[in-house]
Design an enzyme around this catalytic site. Structure first.
Site, mmCIF file in Angstrom:
data_model
loop_
_atom_site.group_PDB
_atom_site.id
_atom_site.type_symbol
_atom_site.label_atom_id
_atom_site.label_comp_id
_atom_site.label_asym_id
_atom_site.label_seq_id
_atom_site.Cartn_x
_atom_site.Cartn_y
_atom_site.Cartn_z
ATOM 1 C CG HIS A 207 105.623 55.680 -10.029
ATOM 2 N ND1 HIS A 207 106.291 55.635 -8.839
ATOM 3 C CD2 HIS A 207 104.709 56.682 -9.899
ATOM 4 C CE1 HIS A 207 105.828 56.546 -8.019
ATOM 5 N NE2 HIS A 207 104.859 57.197 -8.636
ATOM 6 C CG ASP B 49 105.094 63.115 -0.502
ATOM 7 O OD1 ASP B 49 104.895 61.942 -0.161
ATOM 8 O OD2 ASP B 49 104.753 63.556 -1.622
ATOM 9 C CG ASP C 179 110.928 60.676 -8.186
ATOM 10 O OD1 ASP C 179 110.456 60.942 -9.319
ATOM 11 O OD2 ASP C 179 110.248 60.703 -7.148
ATOM 12 C CG HIS C 180 109.290 57.613 -10.262
ATOM 13 N ND1 HIS C 180 108.164 58.035 -10.923
ATOM 14 C CD2 HIS C 180 109.144 58.012 -8.978
ATOM 15 C CE1 HIS C 180 107.366 58.641 -10.063
ATOM 16 N NE2 HIS C 180 107.927 58.663 -8.878
ATOM 17 C CG HIS D 234 100.129 58.993 -9.320
ATOM 18 N ND1 HIS D 234 100.389 57.673 -9.567
ATOM 19 C CD2 HIS D 234 101.200 59.458 -8.613
ATOM 20 C CE1 HIS D 234 101.572 57.345 -9.045
ATOM 21 N NE2 HIS D 234 102.083 58.417 -8.470
ATOM 22 C CB THR E 88 110.979 63.669 -3.016
ATOM 23 O OG1 THR E 88 110.248 62.757 -3.834
ATOM 24 C CG2 THR E 88 112.231 64.118 -3.735
ATOM 25 C CD GLU F 28 109.140 66.101 -4.517
ATOM 26 O OE1 GLU F 28 108.827 64.981 -4.936
ATOM 27 O OE2 GLU F 28 108.723 66.559 -3.431
ATOM 28 N NE ARG G 59 105.473 57.291 0.000
ATOM 29 C CZ ARG G 59 105.569 57.652 -1.275
ATOM 30 N NH1 ARG G 59 105.996 56.807 -2.185
ATOM 31 N NH2 ARG G 59 105.225 58.862 -1.659
ATOM 32 C CB SER H 283 108.638 59.253 -4.535
ATOM 33 O OG SER H 283 108.035 59.559 -5.763
ATOM 34 C CG ASP I 191 104.336 61.215 -8.600
ATOM 35 O OD1 ASP I 191 104.628 60.141 -9.148
ATOM 36 O OD2 ASP I 191 103.647 61.286 -7.559
ATOM 37 C CE LYS I 192 102.494 64.829 -4.002
ATOM 38 N NZ LYS I 192 102.685 63.460 -3.507
ATOM 39 C CG ASP J 52 107.987 62.763 -7.375
ATOM 40 O OD1 ASP J 52 107.520 61.794 -8.010
ATOM 41 O OD2 ASP J 52 108.349 62.671 -6.193
HETATM 42 ZN ZN LIG Z 1 104.073 58.804 -7.679
#
Ligand SMILES: [Zn+2]
Length: 455
Positions: free
Chosen positions: A419, A161, A375-376, A337, A163, A328, A174, A110, A333-334, A59
Protein backbone atom coordinates in the site's frame (compact mmCIF):
# COMPACT_ATOMS: atom_id res chain seq x y z
CA UNK A 1 12.73 7.97 -22.94
CA UNK A 2 9.96 9.95 -24.66
CA UNK A 3 6.42 8.60 -24.46
CA UNK A 4 5.55 6.62 -27.58
CA UNK A 5 9.12 6.12 -28.81
CA UNK A 6 9.81 3.14 -26.62
CA UNK A 7 10.50 -0.44 -27.57
CA UNK A 8 7.63 -0.79 -29.99
CA UNK A 9 6.57 1.21 -32.98
CA UNK A 10 2.83 1.85 -32.81
CA UNK A 11 2.23 -0.23 -35.97
CA UNK A 12 3.61 -3.24 -34.20
CA UNK A 13 1.51 -2.48 -31.18
CA UNK A 14 -1.71 -2.38 -33.18
CA UNK A 15 -0.89 -5.65 -34.93
CA UNK A 16 -0.54 -7.26 -31.52
CA UNK A 17 -4.09 -6.43 -30.40
CA UNK A 18 -5.82 -9.61 -29.33
CA UNK A 19 -9.12 -10.45 -31.01
CA UNK A 20 -10.88 -11.99 -28.01
CA UNK A 21 -10.45 -8.89 -25.89
CA UNK A 22 -12.85 -7.47 -23.35
CA UNK A 23 -15.53 -5.39 -25.11
CA UNK A 24 -14.55 -1.74 -25.18
CA UNK A 25 -16.40 1.34 -26.42
CA UNK A 26 -15.59 2.13 -30.04
CA UNK A 27 -14.42 5.65 -29.29
CA UNK A 28 -13.40 7.43 -26.15
CA UNK A 29 -15.99 10.07 -25.31
CA UNK A 30 -14.57 13.47 -24.56
CA UNK A 31 -16.36 15.11 -21.66
CA UNK A 32 -17.26 18.74 -22.21
CA UNK A 33 -16.21 20.51 -19.04
CA UNK A 34 -15.09 23.83 -20.46
CA UNK A 35 -18.40 25.68 -19.96
CA UNK A 36 -19.27 27.78 -16.89
CA UNK A 37 -20.42 25.21 -14.32
CA UNK A 38 -21.06 27.60 -11.46
CA UNK A 39 -24.83 26.97 -11.44
CA UNK A 40 -24.43 23.21 -11.74
CA UNK A 41 -22.02 23.20 -8.81
CA UNK A 42 -24.42 25.33 -6.76
CA UNK A 43 -27.26 22.91 -7.49
CA UNK A 44 -25.12 19.96 -6.45
CA UNK A 45 -24.78 21.38 -2.94
CA UNK A 46 -27.74 20.08 -0.95
CA UNK A 47 -28.02 20.23 2.83
CA UNK A 48 -30.41 18.48 5.19
CA UNK A 49 -30.95 14.83 5.92
CA UNK A 50 -30.51 11.90 3.59
CA UNK A 51 -33.09 9.12 3.60
CA UNK A 52 -30.46 6.60 2.50
CA UNK A 53 -26.66 6.53 2.42
CA UNK A 54 -24.72 4.30 0.04
CA UNK A 55 -20.95 4.18 0.61
CA UNK A 56 -18.88 2.55 -2.14
CA UNK A 57 -15.26 1.66 -1.35
CA UNK A 58 -12.74 0.71 -4.00
CA UNK A 59 -10.13 -1.08 -1.88
CA UNK A 60 -6.70 0.25 -2.81
CA UNK A 61 -8.29 2.46 -5.49
CA UNK A 62 -5.98 5.46 -5.49
CA UNK A 63 -5.86 8.05 -8.29
CA UNK A 64 -3.37 5.88 -10.17
CA UNK A 65 -5.75 2.88 -10.15
CA UNK A 66 -8.69 5.04 -11.29
CA UNK A 67 -6.59 6.55 -14.10
CA UNK A 68 -5.29 3.25 -15.43
CA UNK A 69 -8.81 1.77 -15.43
CA UNK A 70 -10.16 4.84 -17.22
CA UNK A 71 -7.37 4.81 -19.82
CA UNK A 72 -7.83 1.12 -20.45
CA UNK A 73 -11.62 0.92 -20.54
CA UNK A 74 -12.77 4.36 -21.72
CA UNK A 75 -9.69 6.08 -23.11
CA UNK A 76 -7.74 8.97 -21.68
CA UNK A 77 -10.51 11.49 -22.46
CA UNK A 78 -13.33 9.15 -21.43
CA UNK A 79 -15.03 9.02 -18.07
CA UNK A 80 -15.91 6.22 -15.67
CA UNK A 81 -19.22 6.32 -13.80
CA UNK A 82 -17.31 7.19 -10.64
CA UNK A 83 -15.89 10.24 -12.46
CA UNK A 84 -19.38 11.69 -12.92
CA UNK A 85 -20.17 12.45 -9.27
CA UNK A 86 -20.51 16.24 -9.10
CA UNK A 87 -18.47 16.96 -5.96
CA UNK A 88 -14.93 15.67 -5.41
CA UNK A 89 -12.34 16.09 -2.68
CA UNK A 90 -9.36 14.23 -1.26
CA UNK A 91 -8.88 12.63 2.12
CA UNK A 92 -5.90 11.53 4.16
CA UNK A 93 -5.79 7.89 5.23
CA UNK A 94 -3.02 7.59 7.83
CA UNK A 95 -3.42 5.27 10.82
CA UNK A 96 -1.74 5.31 14.26
CA UNK A 97 1.23 3.47 15.66
CA UNK A 98 0.06 0.86 18.20
CA UNK A 99 3.22 1.25 20.28
CA UNK A 100 3.27 5.07 20.18
CA UNK A 101 -0.35 6.13 19.54
CA UNK A 102 0.55 9.82 19.33
CA UNK A 103 2.53 9.00 16.19
CA UNK A 104 0.96 8.56 12.75
CA UNK A 105 1.55 5.44 10.71
CA UNK A 106 1.62 7.03 7.25
CA UNK A 107 0.57 3.89 5.42
CA UNK A 108 -2.67 2.35 6.63
CA UNK A 109 -4.03 -1.14 6.11
CA UNK A 110 -7.65 -1.82 5.25
CA UNK A 111 -8.59 -2.59 8.86
CA UNK A 112 -7.44 0.70 10.39
CA UNK A 113 -8.82 2.74 7.50
CA UNK A 114 -12.25 1.05 7.54
CA UNK A 115 -12.35 1.50 11.32
CA UNK A 116 -11.57 5.20 10.69
CA UNK A 117 -14.68 5.98 8.64
CA UNK A 118 -16.86 3.34 10.33
CA UNK A 119 -16.28 4.55 13.89
CA UNK A 120 -14.69 7.99 13.53
CA UNK A 121 -11.60 6.81 15.47
CA UNK A 122 -8.07 6.53 14.17
CA UNK A 123 -6.55 3.23 15.15
CA UNK A 124 -3.60 0.90 14.54
CA UNK A 125 -3.12 -1.33 11.50
CA UNK A 126 -5.00 -4.60 11.96
CA UNK A 127 -7.66 -3.25 14.33
CA UNK A 128 -11.32 -3.91 13.50
CA UNK A 129 -13.81 -1.53 15.13
CA UNK A 130 -11.64 -0.82 18.16
CA UNK A 131 -9.62 2.29 18.97
CA UNK A 132 -5.89 2.41 19.60
CA UNK A 133 -6.48 1.33 23.23
CA UNK A 134 -8.55 -1.65 22.07
CA UNK A 135 -11.88 -0.16 23.12
CA UNK A 136 -14.86 -0.99 20.86
CA UNK A 137 -16.56 1.98 19.20
CA UNK A 138 -19.98 1.67 17.53
CA UNK A 139 -19.94 1.69 13.72
CA UNK A 140 -22.06 3.70 11.30
CA UNK A 141 -23.93 0.52 10.41
CA UNK A 142 -24.69 -0.16 14.06
CA UNK A 143 -25.69 3.45 14.79
CA UNK A 144 -27.96 3.47 11.74
CA UNK A 145 -29.50 0.14 12.72
CA UNK A 146 -30.20 1.31 16.28
CA UNK A 147 -31.90 4.41 14.89
CA UNK A 148 -34.27 2.32 12.77
CA UNK A 149 -32.50 2.21 9.41
CA UNK A 150 -32.16 -0.99 7.38
CA UNK A 151 -28.51 -1.96 6.76
CA UNK A 152 -26.44 -3.81 4.20
CA UNK A 153 -22.81 -4.89 3.72
CA UNK A 154 -21.54 -6.12 0.34
CA UNK A 155 -18.05 -7.12 -0.85
CA UNK A 156 -16.19 -9.25 -3.39
CA UNK A 157 -13.79 -10.47 -0.64
CA UNK A 158 -14.48 -12.71 2.34
CA UNK A 159 -17.36 -10.98 4.10
CA UNK A 160 -15.22 -11.24 7.25
CA UNK A 161 -12.35 -9.35 5.55
CA UNK A 162 -11.32 -5.99 7.02
CA UNK A 163 -13.46 -3.51 5.06
CA UNK A 164 -16.87 -5.20 5.50
CA UNK A 165 -15.93 -6.39 9.01
CA UNK A 166 -15.29 -2.90 10.41
CA UNK A 167 -18.98 -1.97 9.97
CA UNK A 168 -20.04 -4.89 12.15
CA UNK A 169 -17.30 -6.30 14.37
CA UNK A 170 -15.00 -5.22 17.21
CA UNK A 171 -11.83 -7.27 17.54
CA UNK A 172 -8.18 -6.48 18.18
CA UNK A 173 -6.89 -8.42 15.15
CA UNK A 174 -8.36 -8.68 11.65
CA UNK A 175 -7.30 -12.33 11.33
CA UNK A 176 -9.89 -13.46 13.91
CA UNK A 177 -12.44 -14.17 11.20
CA UNK A 178 -14.06 -17.43 12.40
CA UNK A 179 -14.57 -19.25 15.72
CA UNK A 180 -11.68 -21.62 14.96
CA UNK A 181 -9.39 -18.80 13.75
CA UNK A 182 -8.93 -16.96 17.06
CA UNK A 183 -5.20 -17.67 17.50
CA UNK A 184 -4.21 -13.99 17.42
CA UNK A 185 -6.96 -12.87 19.84
CA UNK A 186 -7.71 -15.89 22.10
CA UNK A 187 -9.06 -13.78 24.97
CA UNK A 188 -11.78 -12.35 22.69
CA UNK A 189 -13.34 -15.75 21.88
CA UNK A 190 -16.96 -16.29 22.93
CA UNK A 191 -15.94 -19.12 25.26
CA UNK A 192 -13.73 -16.60 27.09
CA UNK A 193 -16.61 -14.17 27.39
CA UNK A 194 -15.52 -12.01 24.44
CA UNK A 195 -17.50 -10.75 21.47
CA UNK A 196 -16.24 -13.68 19.39
CA UNK A 197 -14.99 -13.94 15.83
CA UNK A 198 -15.97 -11.57 13.03
CA UNK A 199 -18.29 -14.22 11.51
CA UNK A 200 -20.08 -14.67 14.84
CA UNK A 201 -20.40 -10.92 15.30
CA UNK A 202 -22.15 -10.68 11.90
CA UNK A 203 -24.90 -12.93 13.29
CA UNK A 204 -25.11 -10.96 16.54
CA UNK A 205 -25.39 -7.60 14.75
CA UNK A 206 -27.57 -9.07 11.97
CA UNK A 207 -27.50 -6.54 9.11
CA UNK A 208 -30.47 -6.96 6.74
CA UNK A 209 -28.38 -7.82 3.68
CA UNK A 210 -24.93 -9.44 3.81
CA UNK A 211 -23.38 -10.47 0.46
CA UNK A 212 -19.88 -11.55 -0.55
CA UNK A 213 -17.38 -14.39 -0.41
CA UNK A 214 -15.87 -16.20 2.58
CA UNK A 215 -18.03 -19.28 3.16
CA UNK A 216 -14.93 -20.98 4.57
CA UNK A 217 -15.00 -19.02 7.82
CA UNK A 218 -18.74 -19.65 8.17
CA UNK A 219 -18.11 -23.40 8.02
CA UNK A 220 -16.01 -23.17 11.19
CA UNK A 221 -17.65 -24.61 14.29
CA UNK A 222 -18.89 -22.56 17.20
CA UNK A 223 -16.89 -23.25 20.36
CA UNK A 224 -19.18 -21.80 23.03
CA UNK A 225 -22.69 -22.18 24.40
CA UNK A 226 -25.56 -24.47 23.48
CA UNK A 227 -24.69 -24.29 19.78
CA UNK A 228 -21.08 -25.47 20.18
CA UNK A 229 -20.16 -27.84 17.37
CA UNK A 230 -22.58 -26.27 14.89
CA UNK A 231 -21.19 -24.16 12.08
CA UNK A 232 -21.67 -20.40 11.88
CA UNK A 233 -23.52 -21.09 8.61
CA UNK A 234 -26.03 -23.35 10.44
CA UNK A 235 -26.34 -20.77 13.15
CA UNK A 236 -27.20 -18.11 10.55
CA UNK A 237 -30.42 -19.98 9.75
CA UNK A 238 -31.29 -20.00 13.46
CA UNK A 239 -30.59 -16.25 13.54
CA UNK A 240 -33.35 -15.86 10.95
CA UNK A 241 -31.27 -15.45 7.78
CA UNK A 242 -32.29 -16.72 4.39
CA UNK A 243 -29.04 -18.20 3.07
CA UNK A 244 -28.05 -18.33 -0.60
CA UNK A 245 -24.89 -19.52 -2.33
CA UNK A 246 -25.33 -18.63 -6.01
CA UNK A 247 -26.67 -16.02 -8.40
CA UNK A 248 -29.95 -17.89 -8.87
CA UNK A 249 -30.59 -17.98 -5.14
CA UNK A 250 -29.74 -14.30 -4.93
CA UNK A 251 -32.16 -13.40 -7.72
CA UNK A 252 -34.97 -15.36 -6.00
CA UNK A 253 -34.51 -13.87 -2.52
CA UNK A 254 -37.36 -11.66 -1.33
CA UNK A 255 -37.52 -8.98 1.37
CA UNK A 256 -39.31 -11.10 4.00
CA UNK A 257 -36.16 -12.22 5.81
CA UNK A 258 -32.66 -10.83 6.22
CA UNK A 259 -30.38 -12.26 3.54
CA UNK A 260 -26.93 -13.86 3.88
CA UNK A 261 -25.39 -14.66 0.49
CA UNK A 262 -21.93 -16.20 0.42
CA UNK A 263 -20.89 -17.09 -3.10
CA UNK A 264 -17.31 -18.39 -2.75
CA UNK A 265 -15.20 -20.22 -0.19
CA UNK A 266 -12.77 -17.29 -0.17
CA UNK A 267 -12.60 -14.16 -2.33
CA UNK A 268 -14.93 -14.07 -5.30
CA UNK A 269 -13.51 -14.78 -8.76
CA UNK A 270 -11.82 -12.08 -10.83
CA UNK A 271 -13.49 -10.38 -13.77
CA UNK A 272 -10.44 -10.24 -16.06
CA UNK A 273 -7.12 -11.98 -16.64
CA UNK A 274 -3.93 -10.90 -18.40
CA UNK A 275 -0.16 -10.76 -18.08
CA UNK A 276 1.45 -10.41 -14.66
CA UNK A 277 4.03 -7.63 -14.44
CA UNK A 278 7.54 -8.94 -15.07
CA UNK A 279 11.04 -7.47 -14.54
CA UNK A 280 11.63 -7.51 -18.31
CA UNK A 281 8.16 -6.11 -19.10
CA UNK A 282 5.55 -7.77 -21.33
CA UNK A 283 4.46 -7.56 -24.94
CA UNK A 284 1.67 -4.97 -25.33
CA UNK A 285 -1.67 -6.76 -25.10
CA UNK A 286 -5.28 -6.56 -24.01
CA UNK A 287 -6.93 -8.12 -21.02
CA UNK A 288 -9.37 -11.00 -21.48
CA UNK A 289 -12.48 -12.04 -19.57
CA UNK A 290 -11.66 -14.61 -16.89
CA UNK A 291 -12.92 -17.81 -18.52
CA UNK A 292 -12.35 -19.70 -15.24
CA UNK A 293 -14.76 -17.43 -13.38
CA UNK A 294 -17.44 -19.50 -11.63
CA UNK A 295 -20.62 -18.54 -13.51
CA UNK A 296 -22.76 -19.26 -10.46
CA UNK A 297 -21.21 -16.28 -8.70
CA UNK A 298 -23.08 -12.98 -9.06
CA UNK A 299 -21.08 -9.92 -10.07
CA UNK A 300 -20.57 -6.95 -7.76
CA UNK A 301 -23.12 -4.94 -9.74
CA UNK A 302 -25.69 -7.75 -9.35
CA UNK A 303 -25.11 -7.94 -5.59
CA UNK A 304 -25.33 -4.15 -5.35
CA UNK A 305 -28.56 -3.96 -7.36
CA UNK A 306 -30.13 -6.70 -5.27
CA UNK A 307 -29.00 -5.16 -1.99
CA UNK A 308 -30.44 -1.77 -3.00
CA UNK A 309 -33.80 -3.21 -3.91
CA UNK A 310 -34.06 -5.54 -0.92
CA UNK A 311 -33.18 -2.71 1.45
CA UNK A 312 -35.69 -0.45 -0.29
CA UNK A 313 -38.40 -3.12 0.03
CA UNK A 314 -37.48 -4.02 3.61
CA UNK A 315 -37.61 -0.34 4.55
CA UNK A 316 -41.18 -0.18 3.26
CA UNK A 317 -42.20 -3.47 4.95
CA UNK A 318 -40.73 -2.65 8.32
CA UNK A 319 -41.48 1.09 8.24
CA UNK A 320 -37.75 1.67 8.51
CA UNK A 321 -36.42 5.18 8.15
CA UNK A 322 -34.28 4.41 5.12
CA UNK A 323 -31.09 2.43 4.76
CA UNK A 324 -27.31 2.48 5.04
CA UNK A 325 -25.42 0.29 2.58
CA UNK A 326 -21.66 -0.23 2.21
CA UNK A 327 -20.33 -1.83 -1.00
CA UNK A 328 -16.69 -2.83 -1.45
CA UNK A 329 -14.75 -3.71 -4.61
CA UNK A 330 -12.06 -5.64 -2.75
CA UNK A 331 -9.75 -7.17 -5.32
CA UNK A 332 -8.54 -3.89 -6.82
CA UNK A 333 -6.29 -4.06 -3.76
CA UNK A 334 -5.61 -7.78 -3.87
CA UNK A 335 -4.53 -7.75 -7.52
CA UNK A 336 -2.37 -4.67 -6.92
CA UNK A 337 -0.59 -6.74 -4.26
CA UNK A 338 -0.15 -9.46 -6.90
CA UNK A 339 1.22 -7.06 -9.59
CA UNK A 340 -1.62 -8.15 -11.88
CA UNK A 341 -2.74 -5.13 -13.94
CA UNK A 342 -5.63 -6.80 -15.80
CA UNK A 343 -6.90 -8.30 -12.54
CA UNK A 344 -6.74 -4.89 -10.90
CA UNK A 345 -8.32 -2.99 -13.81
CA UNK A 346 -11.06 -5.59 -14.33
CA UNK A 347 -12.03 -5.24 -10.67
CA UNK A 348 -12.01 -1.44 -10.94
CA UNK A 349 -14.29 -1.61 -13.99
CA UNK A 350 -16.51 -4.12 -12.16
CA UNK A 351 -16.66 -1.76 -9.18
CA UNK A 352 -17.51 1.09 -11.54
CA UNK A 353 -20.47 -0.92 -12.87
CA UNK A 354 -21.74 -1.12 -9.28
CA UNK A 355 -21.28 2.66 -8.97
CA UNK A 356 -23.35 3.11 -12.16
CA UNK A 357 -26.10 0.94 -10.65
CA UNK A 358 -26.13 3.07 -7.51
CA UNK A 359 -26.19 6.32 -9.50
CA UNK A 360 -29.24 5.07 -11.43
CA UNK A 361 -30.96 4.44 -8.09
CA UNK A 362 -29.90 7.86 -6.81
CA UNK A 363 -31.33 9.58 -9.91
CA UNK A 364 -34.74 8.19 -8.94
CA UNK A 365 -34.16 8.74 -5.22
CA UNK A 366 -32.33 12.06 -4.92
CA UNK A 367 -32.72 12.01 -1.12
CA UNK A 368 -29.98 9.36 -1.17
CA UNK A 369 -26.38 10.35 -0.37
CA UNK A 370 -23.87 8.43 -2.52
CA UNK A 371 -20.17 8.49 -1.64
CA UNK A 372 -17.42 6.81 -3.68
CA UNK A 373 -13.94 6.59 -2.20
CA UNK A 374 -11.02 4.30 -1.41
CA UNK A 375 -9.41 3.13 1.80
CA UNK A 376 -5.79 3.77 0.82
CA UNK A 377 -3.47 4.27 -2.15
CA UNK A 378 -1.64 1.39 -3.76
CA UNK A 379 1.45 0.37 -5.63
CA UNK A 380 0.65 0.66 -9.33
CA UNK A 381 2.03 3.58 -11.34
CA UNK A 382 1.51 4.52 -14.98
CA UNK A 383 4.98 5.08 -16.41
CA UNK A 384 6.21 6.01 -19.87
CA UNK A 385 5.24 3.41 -22.44
CA UNK A 386 7.88 0.73 -22.58
CA UNK A 387 9.87 2.08 -19.64
CA UNK A 388 11.90 -0.26 -17.44
CA UNK A 389 11.66 0.38 -13.71
CA UNK A 390 13.38 -1.04 -10.66
CA UNK A 391 10.31 -3.24 -10.21
CA UNK A 392 8.14 -5.09 -12.69
CA UNK A 393 6.04 -3.76 -15.56
CA UNK A 394 3.33 -4.87 -17.94
CA UNK A 395 2.08 -3.04 -21.01
CA UNK A 396 -1.58 -3.03 -22.02
CA UNK A 397 -3.29 -1.71 -25.15
CA UNK A 398 -5.97 0.73 -24.04
CA UNK A 399 -9.31 1.79 -25.52
CA UNK A 400 -7.34 4.55 -27.28
CA UNK A 401 -5.34 1.86 -29.08
CA UNK A 402 -2.26 3.15 -27.27
CA UNK A 403 0.26 1.28 -25.10
CA UNK A 404 0.04 1.92 -21.35
CA UNK A 405 2.86 0.60 -19.16
CA UNK A 406 2.11 -0.03 -15.48
CA UNK A 407 4.92 -0.43 -12.96
CA UNK A 408 4.86 -2.28 -9.63
CA UNK A 409 7.92 -1.38 -7.63
CA UNK A 410 7.07 -1.02 -3.94
CA UNK A 411 8.43 -4.49 -3.03
CA UNK A 412 10.58 -7.23 -4.58
CA UNK A 413 8.49 -9.15 -7.11
CA UNK A 414 8.64 -12.32 -5.02
CA UNK A 415 6.78 -10.45 -2.27
CA UNK A 416 3.38 -8.82 -1.99
CA UNK A 417 3.39 -5.25 -3.36
CA UNK A 418 2.68 -2.57 -0.76
CA UNK A 419 0.00 0.00 0.00
CA UNK A 420 1.05 3.64 -0.24
CA UNK A 421 0.36 6.61 2.03
CA UNK A 422 -1.06 9.05 -0.52
CA UNK A 423 -4.33 10.91 -0.02
CA UNK A 424 -7.15 9.41 -2.10
CA UNK A 425 -10.19 10.68 -3.94
CA UNK A 426 -13.58 11.01 -2.28
CA UNK A 427 -16.59 11.94 -4.42
CA UNK A 428 -20.23 12.41 -3.50
CA UNK A 429 -23.74 13.27 -4.64
CA UNK A 430 -26.86 14.02 -2.63
CA UNK A 431 -27.68 15.60 0.75
CA UNK A 432 -24.53 16.54 2.74
CA UNK A 433 -22.25 15.77 -0.22
CA UNK A 434 -20.52 19.17 0.11
CA UNK A 435 -18.82 17.95 3.29
CA UNK A 436 -16.35 15.89 1.28
CA UNK A 437 -14.97 18.97 -0.54
CA UNK A 438 -11.40 20.14 -0.09
CA UNK A 439 -8.93 18.03 1.84
CA UNK A 440 -10.52 16.14 4.73
CA UNK A 441 -9.49 13.30 7.00
CA UNK A 442 -10.80 9.76 6.58
CA UNK A 443 -12.43 9.94 10.02
CA UNK A 444 -14.43 13.01 8.90
CA UNK A 445 -16.44 10.69 6.66
CA UNK A 446 -17.92 9.17 9.82
CA UNK A 447 -19.25 12.56 10.88
CA UNK A 448 -20.56 13.36 7.39
CA UNK A 449 -22.58 10.14 7.14
CA UNK A 450 -23.73 10.37 10.73
CA UNK A 451 -25.01 13.90 10.14
CA UNK A 452 -26.68 12.89 6.88
CA UNK A 453 -28.59 10.08 8.63
CA UNK A 454 -29.20 12.09 11.78
CA UNK A 455 -27.94 9.30 14.03
ZN1 LIG B 1 -4.18 -4.46 0.74
Amino acid sequence: MTAGTGRWRLRGVMAGVAVAAVALPAAALAVNADGDRTEAAREAIVGGRARNVILLIGDGMGDSEITSARNYARGAAGRLALDTLPLTGSYTTYSLSREAPHRPEYVTDSAASATGWSTGRKTYNGAIGVDVDGRPAPSLLQLAQRAGFRTGDVTTADITDATPAAQVAHVSNRDCQGPQSMQTCPEEAKEKGGLGSIAEQFLDVRPDVVLGGGRGFFHEELQAGASAGRSVWDQAAKAGYRRVTDATGLAQAGPEKPLLGLFAEKNMDLEWVGPLAAPQGTEPQRCAPNSDRDRSQPRLRDMTWKALHLLDQRTARTRGKGFFLQVEGASIDKQNHAANPCGQIGETVGFDAAVAEVLRYQAKNPDTLVIVTADHGHTSQIVEAGARTMGATATLITADGAPMTISYATAPLSESQLHTGTQVRIAAKGPQAANILGVTNQTDLFTTIRRALGV
